[in-house]
Design a protein around this motif. Structure first.
Motif, PDB file in Angstrom:
ATOM      1  N   ALA A 251      19.070 -34.678  10.730  1.00 14.19           N
ATOM      2  CA  ALA A 251      20.456 -34.332  10.404  1.00 14.19           C
ATOM      3  C   ALA A 251      20.604 -32.842  10.169  1.00 14.19           C
ATOM      4  O   ALA A 251      19.622 -32.118   9.952  1.00 14.19           O
ATOM      5  CB  ALA A 251      20.916 -35.106   9.175  1.00 14.19           C
ATOM      6  N   ARG A 252      21.856 -32.377  10.225  1.00 22.15           N
ATOM      7  CA  ARG A 252      22.193 -31.003   9.871  1.00 22.15           C
ATOM      8  C   ARG A 252      23.095 -31.032   8.641  1.00 22.15           C
ATOM      9  O   ARG A 252      24.019 -31.849   8.562  1.00 22.15           O
ATOM     10  CB  ARG A 252      22.926 -30.283  10.999  1.00 22.15           C
ATOM     11  CG  ARG A 252      22.088 -30.129  12.264  1.00 22.15           C
ATOM     12  CD  ARG A 252      22.346 -31.241  13.246  1.00 22.15           C
ATOM     13  NE  ARG A 252      23.642 -31.109  13.914  1.00 22.15           N
ATOM     14  CZ  ARG A 252      24.343 -32.138  14.372  1.00 22.15           C
ATOM     15  NH1 ARG A 252      23.905 -33.380  14.198  1.00 22.15           N
ATOM     16  NH2 ARG A 252      25.504 -31.936  14.989  1.00 22.15           N
ATOM     17  N   ILE A 253      22.826 -30.136   7.704  1.00 20.18           N
ATOM     18  CA  ILE A 253      23.626 -30.030   6.482  1.00 20.18           C
ATOM     19  C   ILE A 253      24.173 -28.615   6.396  1.00 20.18           C
ATOM     20  O   ILE A 253      23.444 -27.638   6.563  1.00 20.18           O
ATOM     21  CB  ILE A 253      22.793 -30.346   5.227  1.00 20.18           C
ATOM     22  CG1 ILE A 253      22.290 -31.800   5.275  1.00 20.18           C
ATOM     23  CG2 ILE A 253      23.613 -30.113   3.956  1.00 20.18           C
ATOM     24  CD1 ILE A 253      21.385 -32.169   4.118  1.00 20.18           C
ATOM     25  N   GLY A 254      25.483 -28.498   6.129  1.00 25.65           N
ATOM     26  CA  GLY A 254      26.125 -27.197   5.989  1.00 25.65           C
ATOM     27  C   GLY A 254      26.704 -27.020   4.603  1.00 25.65           C
ATOM     28  O   GLY A 254      27.330 -27.941   4.058  1.00 25.65           O
ATOM     29  N   PHE A 278      22.171 -25.234   6.885  1.00 21.91           N
ATOM     30  CA  PHE A 278      22.941 -24.058   7.254  1.00 21.91           C
ATOM     31  C   PHE A 278      23.842 -23.652   6.094  1.00 21.91           C
ATOM     32  O   PHE A 278      24.409 -24.502   5.400  1.00 21.91           O
ATOM     33  CB  PHE A 278      23.814 -24.331   8.478  1.00 21.91           C
ATOM     34  CG  PHE A 278      23.044 -24.648   9.719  1.00 21.91           C
ATOM     35  CD1 PHE A 278      22.644 -23.651  10.587  1.00 21.91           C
ATOM     36  CD2 PHE A 278      22.725 -25.969  10.019  1.00 21.91           C
ATOM     37  CE1 PHE A 278      21.925 -23.947  11.731  1.00 21.91           C
ATOM     38  CE2 PHE A 278      22.016 -26.271  11.166  1.00 21.91           C
ATOM     39  CZ  PHE A 278      21.612 -25.266  12.025  1.00 21.91           C
ATOM     40  N   THR A 279      23.962 -22.353   5.903  1.00 21.96           N
ATOM     41  CA  THR A 279      24.905 -21.828   4.920  1.00 21.96           C
ATOM     42  C   THR A 279      25.951 -20.994   5.647  1.00 21.96           C
ATOM     43  O   THR A 279      25.710 -20.500   6.750  1.00 21.96           O
ATOM     44  CB  THR A 279      24.201 -20.967   3.864  1.00 21.96           C
ATOM     45  OG1 THR A 279      23.604 -19.829   4.499  1.00 21.96           O
ATOM     46  CG2 THR A 279      23.113 -21.759   3.143  1.00 21.96           C
ATOM     47  N   SER A 280      27.121 -20.866   5.022  1.00 27.95           N
ATOM     48  CA  SER A 280      28.197 -20.139   5.681  1.00 27.95           C
ATOM     49  C   SER A 280      29.027 -19.411   4.637  1.00 27.95           C
ATOM     50  O   SER A 280      29.375 -19.990   3.600  1.00 27.95           O
ATOM     51  CB  SER A 280      29.086 -21.114   6.466  1.00 27.95           C
ATOM     52  OG  SER A 280      30.134 -20.443   7.125  1.00 27.95           O
ATOM     53  N   ARG A 281      29.346 -18.158   4.921  1.00 29.02           N
ATOM     54  CA  ARG A 281      30.196 -17.359   4.047  1.00 29.02           C
ATOM     55  C   ARG A 281      31.340 -16.761   4.868  1.00 29.02           C
ATOM     56  O   ARG A 281      31.095 -16.159   5.929  1.00 29.02           O
ATOM     57  CB  ARG A 281      29.386 -16.232   3.392  1.00 29.02           C
ATOM     58  CG  ARG A 281      30.207 -15.410   2.408  1.00 29.02           C
ATOM     59  CD  ARG A 281      29.405 -14.289   1.783  1.00 29.02           C
ATOM     60  NE  ARG A 281      30.218 -13.559   0.818  1.00 29.02           N
ATOM     61  CZ  ARG A 281      29.870 -12.409   0.250  1.00 29.02           C
ATOM     62  NH1 ARG A 281      28.703 -11.859   0.539  1.00 29.02           N
ATOM     63  NH2 ARG A 281      30.678 -11.810  -0.605  1.00 29.02           N
TER      64      ARG A 281
END
Length: 336
Positions: A251-254, A278-281
């Motif tokens: 799985a992918r986790i954001g 994954f992180t996102s800003r």
């Protein structure tokens, strides 16, 4: 001009200020409307670690270019524009690899420099994106919040085969739901929250299943279903370890946003399933994509709007946003 200023944490005023003059390479926008984000409330309450005071807040806004600085194209005067609040240097390592949202000298309009809860604001010309007539004034300020969803989904690469789980049916979670369903046609989107009214908004935004984990553990509610894609739009420290435990192998986790509190995730829990995290800003140049989606009706920002108040009622608007999550999702401030 009138501007909403946070002089220091807890002190919000509607202040009379001089109309700003655009610097070289900048345009000035006569603002028509803006929308409230949780980070605006955090600056007001002193909970945003990046804010500098005093500050004119507001990073979700749109208006009409009415003046340009040296080197900017004067033919743009009169354009309806949405403003990307991410201001980057263009030459550091993150900028060189297409990640200006984490520029080494990042400035965010409305956080590090004065923003759009005002009658006028200035921004770099390249940050002002032309809006087509298909996007009405009433929702034009909502381009920016959808760029947050565009950013995280660009990392996660959703497919029609995914079973997606979104934690949180607040504004950010709802934008993610709309992008997963409208843009990527994800087969099944599950949303979990503890506020029934927010879950109703999630269903209206396209969620296939909504779950209230206020009294029943999420693992029990999922009944063995393993999401292949998870987005944490609530950002409580307890969520990530639970998400890892519930996720399918591969799985992918954001993660959207951030908490300053620690959470505990073991290496074994991640590597045993080979989970990608994954992180996102903010956003990295996602405005053109979102403007296209909005103009074509692929996403429906109006479904998020629950309140509209004039700029003069800013404290009431901020208080509603902060204290009434049962009735309030996005608040539009009308300016000009």
């Amino acid at each position: 001009m009138k501007s909403v200023v946070i002089n220091k944490p807890g002190e919000l005023v509607l202040q009379q200020r001089d109309i700003p003059q655009p610097a070289a390479g900048e345009v000035r926008i006569k603002i028509r409307s803006a929308s409230i984000c949780g980070s605006d409330v955090h600056i007001w309450r002193g909970h945003n670690p990046f804010a500098r005071y005093p500050r004119v807040i507001g990073h979700e806004f749109f208006g009409v270019i009415d003046a340009v600085g040296a080197g900017a194209d004067s033919r743009r005067i009169g354009e309806r524009v949405a403003v990307d609040p991410v201001v980057s240097c263009g030459h550091c390592y993150p900028c060189s690899v297409g990640r200006p949202n984490v520029c080494a000298s990042l400035q965010v309009i409305g956080v590090h420099r004065d923003g759009g809860f005002s009658e006028y604001a200035c921004a770099p010309a390249e940050n002002a994106y032309l809006l087509p007539a298909a996007i009405p004034d009433e929702v034009a300020s909502l381009v920016e919040p959808f760029t947050i969803a565009a950013n995280i989904t660009a990392f996660l690469k959703p497919t029609t085969r995914d079973v997606a789980l979104v934690y949180g049916a607040g504004p950010m979670g709802l934008t993610v739901v709309q992008v997963l369903k409208g843009v990527y046609d994800v087969s099944r989107v599950i949303v979990v929250d503890r506020i029934p009214q927010r879950l109703a908004l999630a269903r209206a935004s396209g969620a296939d299943l909504t779950l209230d984990n206020g009294t029943t553990p999420l693992a029990e509610l999922l009944n063995g279903e393993q999401p292949t894609l998870i987005v944490d739009a609530a950002c409580h420290p307890s969520i990530l370890p639970e998400a890892v435990a519930l996720a399918s192998p591969a799985a992918r986790i954001g993660l959207l946003g951030f908490s300053g509190d620690p959470c505990t995730v073991t290496q074994q829990s991640l590597t045993s399933k080979e989970i990608s995290l994954f992180t996102s800003r903010l956003n990295s140049k996602r405005f053109p994509a979102v403007i296209d989606w909005m103009a074509r009706g692929i996403i429906a920002p109006a479904k998020l709007v629950t309140h509209s108040l004039p700029l003069a009622q800013i404290e009431e608007a901020m208080t509603i946003f902060e204290q009434d999550p049962q009735r309030c999702c996005k608040v539009i401030l009308t300016v000009g």
